[in-house]
Design an enzyme around this catalytic site. Structure first.
Site, mmCIF file in Angstrom:
data_model
loop_
_atom_site.group_PDB
_atom_site.id
_atom_site.type_symbol
_atom_site.label_atom_id
_atom_site.label_comp_id
_atom_site.label_asym_id
_atom_site.label_seq_id
_atom_site.Cartn_x
_atom_site.Cartn_y
_atom_site.Cartn_z
ATOM 1 N N LYS A 137 0.719 -1.296 0.496
ATOM 2 C CA LYS A 137 -0.113 -0.136 0.455
ATOM 3 C C LYS A 137 0.919 1.386 0.161
ATOM 4 O O LYS A 137 1.476 1.071 1.115
ATOM 5 C CB LYS A 137 -0.835 -0.273 1.425
ATOM 6 C CG LYS A 137 -1.929 0.839 1.009
ATOM 7 C CD LYS A 137 -2.547 0.871 2.299
ATOM 8 C CE LYS A 137 -4.139 2.094 2.288
ATOM 9 N NZ LYS A 137 -3.687 3.388 2.094
ATOM 10 N N LYS A 166 -8.318 -3.716 2.392
ATOM 11 C CA LYS A 166 -6.665 -3.294 2.281
ATOM 12 C C LYS A 166 -6.467 -3.274 4.229
ATOM 13 O O LYS A 166 -7.517 -3.882 4.745
ATOM 14 C CB LYS A 166 -6.775 -1.513 2.547
ATOM 15 C CG LYS A 166 -7.691 -0.568 3.006
ATOM 16 C CD LYS A 166 -8.049 0.802 2.655
ATOM 17 C CE LYS A 166 -9.038 1.374 3.844
ATOM 18 N NZ LYS A 166 -9.663 2.448 2.972
HETATM 19 P P1 AMP Z 1 -7.220 5.034 2.045
HETATM 20 O O1 AMP Z 1 -6.746 5.905 1.418
HETATM 21 O O2 AMP Z 1 -6.143 4.080 3.596
HETATM 22 O O3 AMP Z 1 -8.485 4.614 2.198
HETATM 23 O O4 AMP Z 1 -6.560 3.616 1.273
HETATM 24 C C1 AMP Z 1 -6.765 3.457 0.318
HETATM 25 C C2 AMP Z 1 -6.211 4.338 -0.710
HETATM 26 O O5 AMP Z 1 -4.664 3.380 -0.631
HETATM 27 C C3 AMP Z 1 -6.327 4.272 -2.358
HETATM 28 O O6 AMP Z 1 -6.972 5.166 -2.669
HETATM 29 C C4 AMP Z 1 -4.537 4.517 -3.232
HETATM 30 O O7 AMP Z 1 -4.378 5.884 -3.071
HETATM 31 C C5 AMP Z 1 -3.508 4.110 -1.704
HETATM 32 N N1 AMP Z 1 -3.255 3.015 -2.636
HETATM 33 C C6 AMP Z 1 -1.788 2.913 -2.326
HETATM 34 N N2 AMP Z 1 -1.489 1.969 -3.006
HETATM 35 C C7 AMP Z 1 -2.268 0.781 -3.794
HETATM 36 C C8 AMP Z 1 -2.366 -0.471 -4.231
HETATM 37 N N3 AMP Z 1 -1.284 -1.117 -4.100
HETATM 38 N N4 AMP Z 1 -3.545 -0.736 -4.915
HETATM 39 C C9 AMP Z 1 -5.030 0.289 -4.398
HETATM 40 N N5 AMP Z 1 -4.649 1.539 -3.842
HETATM 41 C C10 AMP Z 1 -3.862 1.754 -3.171
#
Ligand code: AMP
Length: 553
Positions: A249, A416
């Site tokens: 991530k 996630k």
């Molecule tokens: P969050 O911001 O905690 O809701 O997590 C989702 C966000 O993680 C997404 O909107 C992306 O900006 C980010 N992200 C980072 N790495 C990845 C990945 N490998 N696949 C999808 N999203 C990712």
């Protein structure tokens, strides 16, 4: 076809605003739209959504309060005192306009009816007023529109220009009304709206009878797929129950990169054009001939390691020039998905196939493919998570290789797992019976932290305990019940729980003024009593310490 009068739209919106029934709101707007041609439908739907320009457009037609107030005073001869009395009375600039225009002093030379076409032309002139002299140009344009407007038209014109429509026509209802007006199924309407991204464009295509054939294409950003949060590696392995991809991530800025005809453009998660913030990414993809739309993350990255996300903030706010930014925090684009390639949509393909296409597109560019490993068991997910953390990434995004790209959805295809913030020790003050599997046991707990001598609630958790713990909790909560309202009860503040969560938000749902996002109980702190719980100061500190993500800037 002559453009329809704006008055018809203003009257419809007034009726929509006047009813509290959602069904009626939809019926009113759809019967109005049915009579419009494609161009008028575009403007009408856009105005109904409180916009004066296409979503994602580089230029905005919005006009500030002080300009609008100035023009209103000029047109109506109202004094500053009149204006502030009216504003205090209505609390809405559109209504102030209606109020003041009822006593309009200045009259237009020719009392011609305003049409939707006139409105659109005015908006487009507002969008192109830029640079020196733009403030007075904007004033002139707004003035000529307001001079020609009836009070009711003035009201909705101002509402569109300020983006404060307040008719209760939320996006879902607007979509429904447009679909109903032009005979689209719910799915057709949702898909066309999603792909076009703009309610006006959607209404235009629907009116022209071409909504069902809308396809994704470069330079028209589409909503991003989102991941569902999971608290534990076990939750993830149970959710998928098969071999899936675990990706790092990356902690940066989500970015959709479009390329066609030698041009590269980049869009943010809110579908705004952020091309100028990331010249290195533009450079990475310049030169090739292929057309594509990529999804990925722009990450500050140097010497093979990610740098802190905070380093991007100044750049995003355009507070430093690019050379300085690139020196402080060079950005690498980590691509993880592809939505369109070589003239075709790819969103419907399974992720495994999309990744193959993506690999070819990214090969030979300075951009990188997000790193993936195959995982299945809880242990494998946990190991991948640890590896990610050790390398300085934020956690994992775990993806089902069989799933299509679900535009705009927190799809079950992506999950996630990220490091939890600090936890809070809080005391349970109220509780409710659960639903479904949890019917008959008290499984939802409202908890509070200390604020001076008082307890203030900060959240409500549904998950985290085992069935056995919930049963024990049910027994204890019944014993310490203060007031029993049937499915809900207040309890003596005795049971202390340690709560994990994703973030802290401001909220008026709880009396602390904060709410924890995705709270879950880590454990019952039998070792602690209510005097040992955390205080509101800690919640505030966590709130302030959260980094500002780009979609909140
Ligand atoms: P969050 O911001 O905690 O809701 O997590 C989702 C966000 O993680 C997404 O909107 C992306 O900006 C980010 N992200 C980072 N790495 C990845 C990945 N490998 N696949 C999808 N999203 C990712």
């Amino acid at each position: 076809m002559r453009s329809a009068p704006f008055l018809g739209l203003a009257e419809t919106l007034e009726r929509v605003k006047g009813t509290s029934s959602k069904k009626e709101k939809v019926a009113l707007l759809s019967s109005y739209l049915r009579g419009l041609g494609a161009e008028d439908a575009t403007v009408a739907a856009r105005v109904a959504s409180g916009r004066a320009s296409e979503r994602g457009s580089k230029d905005e037609a919005q006009v500030g309060y002080s300009t609008l107030l100035g023009v209103l005073r000029e047109v109506t001869g109202a004094t500053e005192g009149d204006v502030s009395r009216s504003y205090l009375n209505h609390g809405d600039l559109g209504e102030v306009a209606e109020d003041l225009l009822a006593n309009k002093k200045a009259q237009p030379l020719f009392a011609e009816e305003l049409t939707l076409g006139d409105l659109d032309a005015g908006f487009s002139r507002l969008r192109s007023a830029k640079g020196e002299g733009s403030a007075s140009a904007k004033k002139r344009i707004v003035k000529s529109l307001l001079l020609a407007a009836t009070p009711l038209e003035g009201k909705y014109l101002v509402k569109a220009l300020t983006g404060e429509m307040r008719t209760g026509l939320v996006t879902g209802l607007l979509e429904e009304a447009i679909g109903a007006a032009y005979g689209l199924s719910k799915e057709e309407a949702a898909r066309a709206h999603m792909v076009l991204g703009d309610v006006g464009a959607f209404a235009g295509r629907a009116a022209a009878g071409t909504a069902a054939s809308v396809r994704i294409e470069p330079f028209r950003p589409v909503n991003f797929m989102l991941a569902e949060p999971f608290a534990t590696a076990r939750g993830i392995s149970e959710h998928f129950a098969r071999t899936v991809y675990a990706e790092y991530k990356y902690d940066g800025v989500r970015a959709q990169v479009h390329r066609a005809g030698g041009e590269v453009r980049i869009y943010s998660r809110r579908l705004e054009d952020i091309t100028s913030s990331f010249p290195e990414i533009v450079e990475s993809f310049r030169g090739g001939a292929g057309e594509f739309i990529l999804d990925g993350e722009a990450v500050p990255f140097a010497d093979g390691r990610p740098l802190p996300f905070q380093l991007l903030q100044r750049r995003l706010r355009r507070m430093e020039d690019f050379e300085e930014a690139a020196r402080r925090a060079p950005v690498t684009y980590f691509a993880f998905d592809i939505l369109f390639s070589g003239g075709e949509e790819t969103v419907h393909l399974p992720l495994s196939q999309r990744r193959r296409i993506l690999r070819e597109v990214v090969a030979g560019t300075p951009a990188r493919l997000a790193e993936t490993s195959d995982v299945k068991s809880e242990e494998e997910v946990q190991a991948a998570f640890r590896r990610s953390r050790e390398l300085g990434y934020e956690g994992l995004v775990v993806k089902d290789p069989e799933e299509p790209y679900a535009m705009g959805k927190r799809g079950s295809g992506w999950a996630k797992l990220k490091e939890e913030l600090d936890t809070l020790d809080a005391v349970i003050v109220a509780a409710e019976y659960g639903h479904g599997k949890r019917a008959g046991v008290i499984s939802d707990y409202t908890f509070a932290v200390r604020d001076g001598g008082e307890l203030k609630t900060v959240g409500k958790a549904y998950s985290g305990l085992t069935d056995k713990e919930i049963q024990e909790m049910t027994r204890r909560l019944k014993e310490i019940t203060l007031e029993d309202f049937g499915y809900r009860r207040t309890v003596r503040a005795e049971i202390v729980v340690e709560v994990a969560f994703d973030s802290v938000q401001r909220s008026d749902r709880h009396d602390s003024g904060y709410a924890l996002r995705f709270p879950r109980i880590k454990r019952i702190r039998t070792d602690k009593g209510p005097s040992d719980i955390d205080d509101i100061g800690k919640v505030e500190r966590i709130f302030r310490g959260q980094k500002l993500k780009v979609d909140e800037v």
